[in-house]
Design a protein around this motif. Structure first.
Motif, PDB file in Angstrom:
ATOM      1  N   PRO A  84       0.795  -1.230   0.000  1.00  0.00           N
ATOM      2  CA  PRO A  84       0.000   0.000   0.000  1.00  0.00           C
ATOM      3  C   PRO A  84       0.829   1.283   0.000  1.00  0.00           C
ATOM      4  N   TYR A  85       2.053   1.243   0.492  1.00  0.00           N
ATOM      5  CA  TYR A  85       2.881   2.445   0.492  1.00  0.00           C
ATOM      6  C   TYR A  85       3.235   2.901  -0.918  1.00  0.00           C
ATOM      7  N   LEU A  86       3.080   2.024  -1.905  1.00  0.00           N
ATOM      8  CA  LEU A  86       3.372   2.393  -3.291  1.00  0.00           C
ATOM      9  C   LEU A  86       2.231   3.170  -3.951  1.00  0.00           C
ATOM     10  N   GLU A  87       1.044   3.062  -3.405  1.00  0.00           N
ATOM     11  CA  GLU A  87      -0.146   3.625  -4.054  1.00  0.00           C
ATOM     12  C   GLU A  87       0.000   5.080  -4.501  1.00  0.00           C
ATOM     13  N   PRO A  88       0.558   5.980  -3.691  1.00  0.00           N
ATOM     14  CA  PRO A  88       0.670   7.374  -4.152  1.00  0.00           C
ATOM     15  C   PRO A  88       1.579   7.557  -5.373  1.00  0.00           C
ATOM     16  N   TYR A  89       2.416   6.574  -5.659  1.00  0.00           N
ATOM     17  CA  TYR A  89       3.384   6.689  -6.753  1.00  0.00           C
ATOM     18  C   TYR A  89       2.933   5.970  -8.019  1.00  0.00           C
ATOM     19  N   LEU A  90       1.741   5.404  -8.003  1.00  0.00           N
ATOM     20  CA  LEU A  90       1.272   4.577  -9.109  1.00  0.00           C
ATOM     21  C   LEU A  90       0.255   5.305  -9.983  1.00  0.00           C
ATOM     22  N   LYS A  91       0.425   6.584 -10.154  1.00  0.00           N
ATOM     23  CA  LYS A  91      -0.565   7.371 -10.873  1.00  0.00           C
ATOM     24  C   LYS A  91      -0.184   7.632 -12.335  1.00  0.00           C
ATOM     25  N   ASP A  92       1.083   7.747 -12.628  1.00  0.00           N
ATOM     26  CA  ASP A  92       1.533   8.140 -13.963  1.00  0.00           C
ATOM     27  C   ASP A  92       2.250   6.968 -14.645  1.00  0.00           C
ATOM     28  N   THR A  93       1.467   6.029 -15.175  1.00  0.00           N
ATOM     29  CA  THR A  93       2.029   4.836 -15.811  1.00  0.00           C
ATOM     30  C   THR A  93       2.677   5.194 -17.144  1.00  0.00           C
ATOM     31  N   ILE A  94       3.893   4.764 -17.323  1.00  0.00           N
ATOM     32  CA  ILE A  94       4.598   4.969 -18.589  1.00  0.00           C
ATOM     33  C   ILE A  94       4.412   3.756 -19.483  1.00  0.00           C
ATOM     34  N   ILE A  95       4.626   2.571 -18.907  1.00  0.00           N
ATOM     35  CA  ILE A  95       4.519   1.346 -19.701  1.00  0.00           C
ATOM     36  C   ILE A  95       4.241   0.166 -18.779  1.00  0.00           C
ATOM     37  N   GLN A  96       3.561  -0.812 -19.335  1.00  0.00           N
ATOM     38  CA  GLN A  96       3.400  -2.096 -18.674  1.00  0.00           C
ATOM     39  C   GLN A  96       3.886  -3.151 -19.645  1.00  0.00           C
ATOM     40  N   TYR A  97       4.774  -4.014 -19.169  1.00  0.00           N
ATOM     41  CA  TYR A  97       5.270  -5.121 -19.986  1.00  0.00           C
ATOM     42  C   TYR A  97       5.168  -6.388 -19.154  1.00  0.00           C
ATOM     43  N   LYS A  98       4.306  -7.274 -19.587  1.00  0.00           N
ATOM     44  CA  LYS A  98       4.017  -8.509 -18.855  1.00  0.00           C
ATOM     45  C   LYS A  98       3.636  -8.148 -17.421  1.00  0.00           C
ATOM     46  N   ASN A  99       4.422  -8.563 -16.423  1.00  0.00           N
ATOM     47  CA  ASN A  99       4.043  -8.260 -15.050  1.00  0.00           C
ATOM     48  C   ASN A  99       4.849  -7.096 -14.453  1.00  0.00           C
ATOM     49  N   LEU A 100       5.508  -6.319 -15.292  1.00  0.00           N
ATOM     50  CA  LEU A 100       6.254  -5.146 -14.815  1.00  0.00           C
ATOM     51  C   LEU A 100       5.540  -3.854 -15.186  1.00  0.00           C
ATOM     52  N   LEU A 101       5.584  -2.918 -14.263  1.00  0.00           N
ATOM     53  CA  LEU A 101       5.003  -1.592 -14.481  1.00  0.00           C
ATOM     54  C   LEU A 101       6.077  -0.548 -14.252  1.00  0.00           C
ATOM     55  N   VAL A 102       6.075   0.485 -15.079  1.00  0.00           N
ATOM     56  CA  VAL A 102       7.003   1.604 -14.918  1.00  0.00           C
ATOM     57  C   VAL A 102       6.171   2.865 -14.743  1.00  0.00           C
ATOM     58  N   PHE A 103       6.478   3.607 -13.698  1.00  0.00           N
ATOM     59  CA  PHE A 103       5.759   4.845 -13.384  1.00  0.00           C
ATOM     60  C   PHE A 103       6.720   6.010 -13.337  1.00  0.00           C
ATOM     61  N   LYS A 104       6.250   7.171 -13.790  1.00  0.00           N
ATOM     62  CA  LYS A 104       7.023   8.394 -13.646  1.00  0.00           C
ATOM     63  C   LYS A 104       6.743   8.936 -12.250  1.00  0.00           C
ATOM     64  N   LEU A 105       7.809   9.315 -11.548  1.00  0.00           N
ATOM     65  CA  LEU A 105       7.644   9.830 -10.188  1.00  0.00           C
ATOM     66  C   LEU A 105       7.341  11.308 -10.167  1.00  0.00           C
TER      67      LEU A 105
END
Length: 76
Positions: free
Chosen positions: A55-76
């Motif tokens: 849950p501590y990641l939730e505030p940082y999961l707003k700006d998704t750049i890409i999802q590849y298979k089970n990986l997500l990349v977010f802009k901070l």
């Protein structure tokens, strides 16, 4: 780059040829993410299951750049 799902000593960063931080060896929480952002981190990489179960990641999961298979990349 912050890799919240990597519990190895920066192996994921080495394979991506990126500088940054991982969970190894002390874990990662919102305070550390803020510290890393202040020190230049621009992206957060996590697995989809970690995004759901940390849950501590939730505030940082707003700006998704890409999802590849089970990986997500977010802009901070």
């Amino acid at each position: 780059v912050i890799v919240s799902s990597d519990s190895s000593p920066n192996i994921s960063l080495y394979l991506m040829d990126q500088l940054g931080w991982t969970r190894y060896p002390y874990g990662i929480d919102a305070d550390k993410i803020e510290y890393y952002k202040a020190n230049g981190a621009k992206y957060l990489i996590t697995r989809t299951e970690d995004a759901i179960h940390r849950p501590y990641l939730e505030p940082y999961l707003k700006d998704t750049i890409i999802q590849y298979k089970n990986l997500l990349v977010f802009k901070l």
